[in-house]
Design an enzyme around this catalytic site. Structure first.
Site, PDB file in Angstrom:
ATOM      1  N   VAL A  56      14.622  -4.294 -33.771  1.00 20.12           N
ATOM      2  CA  VAL A  56      15.468  -5.565 -33.797  1.00 20.12           C
ATOM      3  C   VAL A  56      14.360  -6.837 -35.371  1.00 20.12           C
ATOM      4  O   VAL A  56      13.589  -6.073 -34.565  1.00 20.12           O
ATOM      5  CB  VAL A  56      15.936  -6.802 -32.551  1.00 20.12           C
ATOM      6  CG1 VAL A  56      16.458  -8.098 -33.016  1.00 20.12           C
ATOM      7  CG2 VAL A  56      17.020  -5.946 -31.938  1.00 20.12           C
ATOM      8  N   CYS A  57      15.519  -7.260 -35.913  1.00 16.80           N
ATOM      9  CA  CYS A  57      14.955  -8.111 -36.606  1.00 16.80           C
ATOM     10  C   CYS A  57      13.556  -6.744 -37.849  1.00 16.80           C
ATOM     11  O   CYS A  57      13.603  -6.043 -37.635  1.00 16.80           O
ATOM     12  CB  CYS A  57      14.149  -8.520 -36.354  1.00 16.80           C
ATOM     13  SG  CYS A  57      13.536 -10.734 -37.528  1.00 16.80           S
ATOM     14  N   THR A  58      12.495  -7.786 -37.796  1.00 14.87           N
ATOM     15  CA  THR A  58      11.270  -7.133 -38.563  1.00 14.87           C
ATOM     16  C   THR A  58       9.977  -5.805 -38.031  1.00 14.87           C
ATOM     17  O   THR A  58       9.623  -5.692 -38.800  1.00 14.87           O
ATOM     18  CB  THR A  58       9.968  -7.661 -39.483  1.00 14.87           C
ATOM     19  OG1 THR A  58       9.813  -9.043 -38.599  1.00 14.87           O
ATOM     20  CG2 THR A  58      10.919  -8.922 -40.492  1.00 14.87           C
ATOM     21  N   ALA A 107      20.084  -7.172 -36.800  1.00 14.78           N
ATOM     22  CA  ALA A 107      18.670  -7.673 -37.483  1.00 14.78           C
ATOM     23  C   ALA A 107      18.301  -8.859 -37.424  1.00 14.78           C
ATOM     24  O   ALA A 107      17.869  -8.778 -35.796  1.00 14.78           O
ATOM     25  CB  ALA A 107      20.429  -8.433 -38.904  1.00 14.78           C
TER      26      ALA A 107
END
Length: 218
Positions: A92-94, A142
């Protein structure tokens, strides 16, 4: 998990994972000692790399610390080794940048926080601006709050839609934000803030990503 993890990247999915049937959730770092988050509190791993068994689902959250992993060959080696036999490799995310630095996203569609998404191409990934992206056994979410969407998507994949719906109901995941500014594409998002954020990411993280990509021979 790792120092300076974005706590919601981890705790949002963790709340869903904890309600999956017949599931053990293991939180792994170098050592079993408190790991500071970006929110001013620490969390405790439940296993060290050396003692962790093979995961069915490998999950990497994001945050500032995910870029520090570029120089942590032990952590990246753990990610690579787990990915070899995991049923799903996820982030998730970075957290997707840790997957990229481990060489796991070449030719794969993947997503990340909107401010960093374009830099995934440095690892040979195909940056995809969607809330949850699946490419074979790789599933990425994201930015930050999308971790709950990601985890419910994964739940449905593993246990079926009905189980995912029960968990969604149980955690009352029924978002109704007061503003429509949750992504650059939304009408209340400030274009100037979007541009400033991306410029800041390029300046701070772009060189780190390019150096990590160069180690992979890209």
């Amino acid at each position: 998990m790792f120092p300076q993890v974005t706590q919601l990247d981890l705790t949002g999915p963790a709340q869903v994972f904890a309600r999956m049937p017949d599931t053990e959730v293991v939180y792994v770092w170098h050592r079993i000692e408190p790991v500071p988050t970006d929110a001013g509190f620490a969390m405790l791993p439940t296993a060290a790399f050396a003692g962790a068994g093979q995961a069915d689902v490998l999950f990497v959250p994001g945050g500032k610390g995910s870029f520090d992993l570029f120089d942590d060959e032990v952590a990246l080696g753990f990610v690579r080794t787990q990915a070899e036999n995991a049923r799903y490799v996820t982030s998730v995310c970075t957290g997707s940048f840790a997957l990229g630095a481990a060489g796991l996203l070449t030719g794969r569609r993947a997503t990340s926080h909107w401010g960093s998404l374009h830099l995934l191409a440095e690892f040979g990934a195909i940056p995809t601006s969607e809330r949850v992206v699946r490419d074979g056994d790789v599933i990425t979410g994201a930015g930050v709050s999308s971790g709950i969407d990601f985890a419910l998507t994964l739940t449905a994949e593993l246990f079926g839609d009905n189980v995912a719906k029960r968990i969604q109901l149980g955690i009352e995941y029924d978002p109704a934000p007061p503003f429509d500014a949750g992504s650059p594409a939304r009408p209340d998002a400030d274009p100037g803030e979007v541009a400033r954020w991306i410029a800041g990411v390029d300046a701070a993280r772009g060189p780190l990503v390019r150096r990590a990509a160069a180690r992979l021979g890209r």
